[in-house]
Design a protein around this motif. Structure first.
Motif, PDB file in Angstrom:
ATOM      1  N   SER A  21     -32.353  11.696 -40.443  1.00  0.00           N
ATOM      2  CA  SER A  21     -31.739  11.654 -39.117  1.00  0.00           C
ATOM      3  C   SER A  21     -31.683  10.225 -38.584  1.00  0.00           C
ATOM      4  O   SER A  21     -30.658   9.790 -38.036  1.00  0.00           O
ATOM      5  CB  SER A  21     -32.531  12.545 -38.159  1.00  0.00           C
ATOM      6  N   PHE A  22     -32.772   9.486 -38.738  1.00  0.00           N
ATOM      7  CA  PHE A  22     -32.781   8.088 -38.311  1.00  0.00           C
ATOM      8  C   PHE A  22     -31.774   7.265 -39.102  1.00  0.00           C
ATOM      9  O   PHE A  22     -31.043   6.446 -38.534  1.00  0.00           O
ATOM     10  CB  PHE A  22     -34.181   7.492 -38.483  1.00  0.00           C
ATOM     11  N   LEU A  23     -31.712   7.492 -40.396  1.00  0.00           N
ATOM     12  CA  LEU A  23     -30.803   6.735 -41.254  1.00  0.00           C
ATOM     13  C   LEU A  23     -29.339   6.986 -40.898  1.00  0.00           C
ATOM     14  O   LEU A  23     -28.549   6.044 -40.789  1.00  0.00           O
ATOM     15  CB  LEU A  23     -31.059   7.094 -42.715  1.00  0.00           C
ATOM     16  N   ARG A  28     -24.367   5.097 -38.312  1.00  0.00           N
ATOM     17  CA  ARG A  28     -23.200   5.337 -37.462  1.00  0.00           C
ATOM     18  C   ARG A  28     -23.130   4.416 -36.261  1.00  0.00           C
ATOM     19  O   ARG A  28     -22.047   4.142 -35.755  1.00  0.00           O
ATOM     20  CB  ARG A  28     -23.177   6.791 -37.006  1.00  0.00           C
ATOM     21  N   SER A  29     -24.271   3.945 -35.788  1.00  0.00           N
ATOM     22  CA  SER A  29     -24.237   3.122 -34.575  1.00  0.00           C
ATOM     23  C   SER A  29     -24.245   1.620 -34.845  1.00  0.00           C
ATOM     24  O   SER A  29     -23.711   0.857 -34.052  1.00  0.00           O
ATOM     25  CB  SER A  29     -25.419   3.475 -33.667  1.00  0.00           C
ATOM     26  N   GLY A  33     -18.097  -0.178 -42.504  1.00  0.00           N
ATOM     27  CA  GLY A  33     -17.601  -0.364 -43.859  1.00  0.00           C
ATOM     28  C   GLY A  33     -18.440   0.287 -44.938  1.00  0.00           C
ATOM     29  O   GLY A  33     -18.902   1.414 -44.794  1.00  0.00           O
ATOM     30  N   ALA A  34     -18.621  -0.472 -46.024  1.00  0.00           N
ATOM     31  CA  ALA A  34     -19.291   0.055 -47.210  1.00  0.00           C
ATOM     32  C   ALA A  34     -20.768   0.345 -46.954  1.00  0.00           C
ATOM     33  O   ALA A  34     -21.303   1.328 -47.480  1.00  0.00           O
ATOM     34  CB  ALA A  34     -19.148  -0.923 -48.373  1.00  0.00           C
ATOM     35  N   ILE A  35     -21.423  -0.480 -46.150  1.00  0.00           N
ATOM     36  CA  ILE A  35     -22.843  -0.249 -45.844  1.00  0.00           C
ATOM     37  C   ILE A  35     -23.008   1.095 -45.137  1.00  0.00           C
ATOM     38  O   ILE A  35     -23.934   1.849 -45.437  1.00  0.00           O
ATOM     39  CB  ILE A  35     -23.398  -1.384 -44.946  1.00  0.00           C
ATOM     40  N   ARG A  36     -22.109   1.387 -44.205  1.00  0.00           N
ATOM     41  CA  ARG A  36     -22.153   2.662 -43.485  1.00  0.00           C
ATOM     42  C   ARG A  36     -22.016   3.828 -44.451  1.00  0.00           C
ATOM     43  O   ARG A  36     -22.728   4.826 -44.357  1.00  0.00           O
ATOM     44  CB  ARG A  36     -21.051   2.690 -42.436  1.00  0.00           C
ATOM     45  N   ILE A  38     -22.660   3.871 -47.718  1.00  0.00           N
ATOM     46  CA  ILE A  38     -23.831   3.944 -48.604  1.00  0.00           C
ATOM     47  C   ILE A  38     -25.014   4.581 -47.889  1.00  0.00           C
ATOM     48  O   ILE A  38     -25.690   5.462 -48.435  1.00  0.00           O
ATOM     49  CB  ILE A  38     -24.183   2.536 -49.145  1.00  0.00           C
ATOM     50  N   LEU A  39     -25.277   4.158 -46.646  1.00  0.00           N
ATOM     51  CA  LEU A  39     -26.388   4.739 -45.890  1.00  0.00           C
ATOM     52  C   LEU A  39     -26.159   6.214 -45.599  1.00  0.00           C
ATOM     53  O   LEU A  39     -27.098   7.022 -45.643  1.00  0.00           O
ATOM     54  CB  LEU A  39     -26.604   3.967 -44.592  1.00  0.00           C
ATOM     55  N   SER A  40     -24.926   6.579 -45.317  1.00  0.00           N
ATOM     56  CA  SER A  40     -24.612   7.988 -45.064  1.00  0.00           C
ATOM     57  C   SER A  40     -24.810   8.830 -46.317  1.00  0.00           C
ATOM     58  O   SER A  40     -25.317   9.952 -46.253  1.00  0.00           O
ATOM     59  CB  SER A  40     -23.179   8.126 -44.561  1.00  0.00           C
ATOM     60  N   ILE A  41     -24.425   8.307 -47.466  1.00  0.00           N
ATOM     61  CA  ILE A  41     -24.616   9.034 -48.728  1.00  0.00           C
ATOM     62  C   ILE A  41     -26.102   9.184 -49.037  1.00  0.00           C
ATOM     63  O   ILE A  41     -26.553  10.257 -49.466  1.00  0.00           O
ATOM     64  CB  ILE A  41     -23.861   8.338 -49.875  1.00  0.00           C
ATOM     65  N   ILE A  42     -26.873   8.138 -48.808  1.00  0.00           N
ATOM     66  CA  ILE A  42     -28.320   8.216 -49.033  1.00  0.00           C
ATOM     67  C   ILE A  42     -28.943   9.276 -48.129  1.00  0.00           C
ATOM     68  O   ILE A  42     -29.765  10.086 -48.571  1.00  0.00           O
ATOM     69  CB  ILE A  42     -28.987   6.841 -48.822  1.00  0.00           C
ATOM     70  N   ALA A  43     -28.543   9.280 -46.854  1.00  0.00           N
ATOM     71  CA  ALA A  43     -29.071  10.283 -45.922  1.00  0.00           C
ATOM     72  C   ALA A  43     -28.678  11.689 -46.363  1.00  0.00           C
ATOM     73  O   ALA A  43     -29.483  12.625 -46.293  1.00  0.00           O
ATOM     74  CB  ALA A  43     -28.561  10.002 -44.515  1.00  0.00           C
ATOM     75  N   PHE A  44     -27.440  11.851 -46.827  1.00  0.00           N
ATOM     76  CA  PHE A  44     -27.000  13.156 -47.307  1.00  0.00           C
ATOM     77  C   PHE A  44     -27.791  13.585 -48.541  1.00  0.00           C
ATOM     78  O   PHE A  44     -28.178  14.752 -48.657  1.00  0.00           O
ATOM     79  CB  PHE A  44     -25.507  13.121 -47.615  1.00  0.00           C
ATOM     80  N   LEU A  45     -28.034  12.662 -49.457  1.00  0.00           N
ATOM     81  CA  LEU A  45     -28.781  12.999 -50.669  1.00  0.00           C
ATOM     82  C   LEU A  45     -30.247  13.326 -50.387  1.00  0.00           C
ATOM     83  O   LEU A  45     -30.898  13.998 -51.187  1.00  0.00           O
ATOM     84  CB  LEU A  45     -28.679  11.866 -51.691  1.00  0.00           C
ATOM     85  N   MET A  46     -30.758  12.861 -49.265  1.00  0.00           N
ATOM     86  CA  MET A  46     -32.131  13.204 -48.882  1.00  0.00           C
ATOM     87  C   MET A  46     -32.259  14.689 -48.551  1.00  0.00           C
ATOM     88  O   MET A  46     -33.359  15.239 -48.575  1.00  0.00           O
ATOM     89  CB  MET A  46     -32.575  12.363 -47.690  1.00  0.00           C
TER      90      MET A  46
END
Length: 59
Positions: A21-23, A28-29, A33-36, A38-46
């Motif tokens: 949730s924090f990630l 999002r805030s 771009g690409a960092i957003r 990548i972080l969203s995919i990592i959070a989803f994979l968690m």
């Protein structure tokens, strides 16, 4: 599986959920771009281990 093991599994799931949730909130805030992405995919994979720990703690 003992009750204590189920308790720890639920604590791990709660911790991972808070981390995801924090990630996703941070991605999002504060990022673009690409960092957003990548972080969203990592959070989803968690959510895969979260789901597994949740099932273990229920059974």
């Amino acid at each position: 599986m003992s009750s204590m093991d189920k308790m720890w599994a639920s604590f791990v799931a709660i911790g991972l959920m808070a981390g995801a949730s924090f990630l996703i909130s941070y991605a999002r805030s504060r990022t673009k771009g690409a960092i957003r992405m990548i972080l969203s995919i990592i959070a989803f994979l968690m959510f895969v281990p979260i789901l597994l720990y949740m099932i273990v703690s229920i059974l």
